[in-house]
Design an enzyme around this catalytic site. Structure first.
Site, short mmCIF file in Angstrom:
data_model
loop_
_atom_site.label_atom_id
_atom_site.label_comp_id
_atom_site.label_asym_id
_atom_site.label_seq_id
_atom_site.Cartn_x
_atom_site.Cartn_y
_atom_site.Cartn_z
CE1 TYR A 136 3.61 4.00 4.77
CE2 TYR A 136 3.68 6.39 4.36
CZ TYR A 136 4.29 5.18 4.24
OH TYR A 136 5.32 4.95 3.39
CE LYS A 164 2.43 3.16 1.25
NZ LYS A 164 3.26 4.59 1.27
#
Length: 304
Positions: A136, A164
């Site tokens: 992330y 992400k």
């Protein structure tokens, strides 16, 4: 269950009752709506999931419950947001034990690790588990950027499979593709850049407003994938004012209010968060009401 890291992955909200317990009934209602809409995975315990306020036993319950609800239809991915390497390794172990098929993983919390420390952190967790990991990368909110040079080191770990992408620099997608090809799957992590990111090569969308509008979100992805660009753009342009509720400090409250409006959630948040009130609440309600009043008729997007 295999995680393909493509398609729409809702970062689902955590449902609470009025007396601050997990609301597993509404949690199931929402996840069933996501599954019916055609999502490709479920992500638990992210920013929208109020990760920092969840107790350890609650995280366990959410993973077990989501896995039971999904019943092999889509993978369940647990977010790892820990302050220590030891804690992150333990969280990964528990997520796997409870049925998660993959992990989304933030850099260390609180301590602003440098590049070497961040890479070492990710590698230590990756080497402790055989679950696939999505990094992330959100330096805007979490103040640590995982750079391309850092990814060059991280891909030595075979199970670091995806990112992400939440840097807000849409050209970063092209840089990653140019450097790594398809070795790292890219999913957009910013609702207001999702379709643009997919046009630039992202293969998926970790979505926020999908929590309230699952069909519209999946329709945009499926239409774009099928080459129906004008149809995807039309829905996305309608959606944008709602998507902007995700890029806000009170995204959790905003999206939970939208879930109430579409009948698949409640406003209950965990303190210190409080539900919206006054002018702020009225402003968000107006955006939601306008969206509902002009909600587009969707094509048969599941059968393109």
């Amino acid at each position: 269950m295999k995680v393909n890291w493509e398609g729409v992955y809702p970062a689902v909200t955590t449902k609470f009752t009025a007396d601050d317990q997990l609301d597993l009934e509404m949690f199931e209602t929402n996840i069933q709506a996501q599954l019916s809409a055609g999502v490709d995975g479920i992500i638990l315990g992210g920013t929208l999931g109020e990760a920092s306020s969840l107790m350890e036993d609650e995280k366990d319950t959410l993973v077990k419950t989501a896995t039971e609800i999904c019943n092999g239809q889509v993978p369940v991915v647990m977010n790892i947001a820990e302050q220590t390497t030891k804690g992150a390794i333990l969280a990964a172990e528990k997520a796997q034990k409870n049925g998660a098929s993959g992990l989304m993983m933030l850099p260390p919390m609180r301590y602003k690790a440098d590049d070497r420390e961040t890479v070492t952190y990710y590698k230590a967790v990756a080497n402790s588990t055989d679950l696939p990991i999505m990094v992330y990368n959100n330096p805007v909110d979490y103040k640590i950027e995982v750079t391309l040079d850092m990814f060059e080191e991280l891909i030595a770990c075979e199970n670091i499979r995806a990112v992400k992408e939440s840097t807000r620099d849409i050209s970063n997608i092209t840089r990653m593709i140019n450097r790594f090809g398809d070795r790292i799957k890219i999913l957009s992590g910013v609702d207001t850049l999702a379709l643009e990111s997919m046009f630039m090569g992202a293969g998926g969308w970790v979505a926020g407003l999908v929590c309230a509008f699952p069909k519209e979100t999946v329709a945009i992805y499926r239409l774009k994938k099928a080459g129906c660009y004008e149809e995807a753009l039309e829905i996305y342009r309608w959606f944008l004012p709602l998507l902007e509720l995700d890029i806000n400090a009170k995204l959790v409250q905003n999206i939970k209010l939208a879930e109430v409006a579409t009948g698949i959630g409640t406003e209950h948040v965990r303190a210190p968060r409080l539900p919206l009130y006054g002018d702020e609440r009225e402003r968000v309600l107006r955006i939601i009401e306008e969206g509902l009043a002009t909600r587009p008729e969707l094509p048969d997007y599941l059968n393109l």
